[in-house]
Design an enzyme around this catalytic site. Structure first.
Site, mmCIF file in Angstrom:
data_model
loop_
_atom_site.group_PDB
_atom_site.id
_atom_site.type_symbol
_atom_site.label_atom_id
_atom_site.label_comp_id
_atom_site.label_asym_id
_atom_site.label_seq_id
_atom_site.Cartn_x
_atom_site.Cartn_y
_atom_site.Cartn_z
ATOM 1 N N ASP A 1 -10.010 -1.613 6.351
ATOM 2 C CA ASP A 1 -8.807 -0.564 6.584
ATOM 3 C C ASP A 1 -8.553 0.419 5.826
ATOM 4 O OD1 ASP A 1 -7.368 -2.532 7.927
ATOM 5 O OD2 ASP A 1 -6.149 -3.558 5.793
ATOM 6 N N LYS B 1 -5.091 1.869 9.835
ATOM 7 C CA LYS B 1 -3.520 1.111 10.812
ATOM 8 C C LYS B 1 -2.370 2.578 10.313
ATOM 9 C CE LYS B 1 -3.276 -3.814 11.784
ATOM 10 N NZ LYS B 1 -3.793 -5.388 11.070
#
Length: 412
Positions: free
Chosen positions: A202, A224
């Site tokens: 991430d 993200k």
């Protein structure tokens, strides 16, 4: 003869003794025996202790039946049928007699008082994840211990890469990477990262750790980015399953903790449905670590007896919100808001409208625990304009409550 006396000493030959069920004699029940006996017991040795006295800890080993203790001085013949002997008394004469018997019976003998007279040396040993590390540096036990400690610590925290090969089971580890500082990942998380074949990371994970990975490790960016490009969760799940089924050791490196406003459970469920083994490694949540890093305790005696962590990714008046904001406004403790920078104005307004004091302190900590960390202070009445004026951007942890005014920073 003179030339032999000055010849360099041959190094000790390292070997691992399998002592299970075999007789081991320990002569002396003092501090040396107290340190050495646990490892001999763990090895399954049949241990006879010969000593007039013993430390309380050694006595306890005898009382529990882990060793047999004959409370007397050494006598010739005590080493009969022994495979290994440890001589550790303050009685020089007894040590010499026992050492002589060991030589006659060809029993490997360690002497705590005279390493030069011994036929075996005890290495500095340590264990980590089924690996036994044994270090010998001649007659420098402190250096042996220092080298041992460095190796064991490296194996435990993953800085010394030693991946499994024969016994490793392919699967996925959901690893919480902590709030951003690479030193704040757990020891287990760092070790699994060092053993990975594939890392799916991430954006909020500890990115600096990726630089330490060996060249063969495949790193997949599952970032993200808020309101921008992202990798759909389904695609992440599929990537985890695909690489695990290919026999790879996969680490899903997530920011904070996998189950605190992450989608770790969705990933764990997808893996379970696919029959993929999954290990969850908890991480330090930014909800407590980031405030702590800037000196804000989420609880404090006489100030706050509770703290509540909520997601601010949807506004209080949004039909999708699952948060009871009016109830939160009535609480007296600390409120920690994650993912709420762009909604903090609406959140503050709702809290005040439902009874929270508009002068309640607020702290916004951007990029907490990283080199870019900064703290901006306001209160509920001013926080909306402060965010704009100070250009506060995500990721940021927002702390609301009187604890913001606690700490050295506020006592200067």
């Amino acid at each position: 003869m003179a030339e032999q006396a000055h010849a360099p000493e041959h190094p000790a030959y390292p070997v691992g003794l399998r002592l299970s069920g075999r007789r081991v004699v320990v002569i002396g029940g003092g501090q040396v025996a107290q340190r050495r006996l646990p490892a001999l017991i763990a090895a399954g040795a049949d241990i006879l202790l010969v000593s007039p006295s013993a430390t309380p800890s050694v006595e306890a080993m005898a009382a529990s039946g882990e060793i047999r203790w004959e409370q007397r001085r050494y006598a010739d013949g005590d080493l009969s049928d022994a495979w290994y002997v440890l001589i550790a008394t303050a009685d020089t004469e007894a040590n010499a007699e026992a050492s002589a018997e060991a030589e006659r019976t060809r029993t490997w003998c360690v002497r705590s008082d005279d390493a030069g007279a011994a036929t075996a040396w005890t290495p500095a040993t340590g264990r980590s994840e089924g690996v036994t590390v044994a270090v010998l540096t001649g007659r420098d036990p402190r250096r042996s211990a220092a080298v041992r400690d460095a190796i064991v610590e490296g194996l435990r925290d993953g800085t010394l890469a030693a991946p499994h090969h024969r016994t490793r089971t392919p699967g996925v580890a959901l690893v919480g990477g902590g709030p951003g500082d690479p030193d704040l990942i757990t020891v287990r998380g760092r070790r699994l990262l060092a053993e990975a074949d594939v890392v799916i990371a991430d954006r909020l994970g500890p990115r600096d750790l990726l630089d330490e990975l060996p060249p063969h490790v495949e790193v997949i960016d599952a970032a993200k980015i808020p309101y921008g490009r992202y990798m759909a969760q389904e695609a992440i799940n599929n990537a985890l399953i695909e690489h695990a089924k290919a026999g790879k050791a996969v680490v899903r490196l997530k920011g904070g903790d996998p189950f605190v406003f992450g989608r770790g459970m969705e990933e764990a469920e997808a893996l379970a449905q696919a029959g993929i083994p999954c290990t969850v490694v908890p991480g330090i949540s930014s909800s407590i670590s980031v405030p702590g890093a800037v000196g804000i305790p989420v609880t404090h005696r006489g100030v706050a007896h509770e703290f509540t962590v909520v997601s601010g990714h949807v506004a209080p008046d949004d039909d999708r919100s699952l948060v009871d904001w009016p109830a939160l406004a009535r609480l007296r403790g600390t409120l920690v808001v994650l993912m709420g920078v762009d909604k903090i104005g609406a959140i503050a307004q709702t809290l005040v409208a439902n009874g929270r004091d508009p002068h309640t302190p607020v702290a916004l900590i951007q990029e907490g625990t990283t080199a870019a960390e900064r703290r901006v202070d306001a209160n509920l009445a001013t926080v909306a304009e402060t965010v704009v004026a100070e250009d506060v951007r995500p990721p940021a942890v927002i702390v609301i409550g009187e604890v913001v005014a606690v700490g050295p920073r506020n006592r200067q």
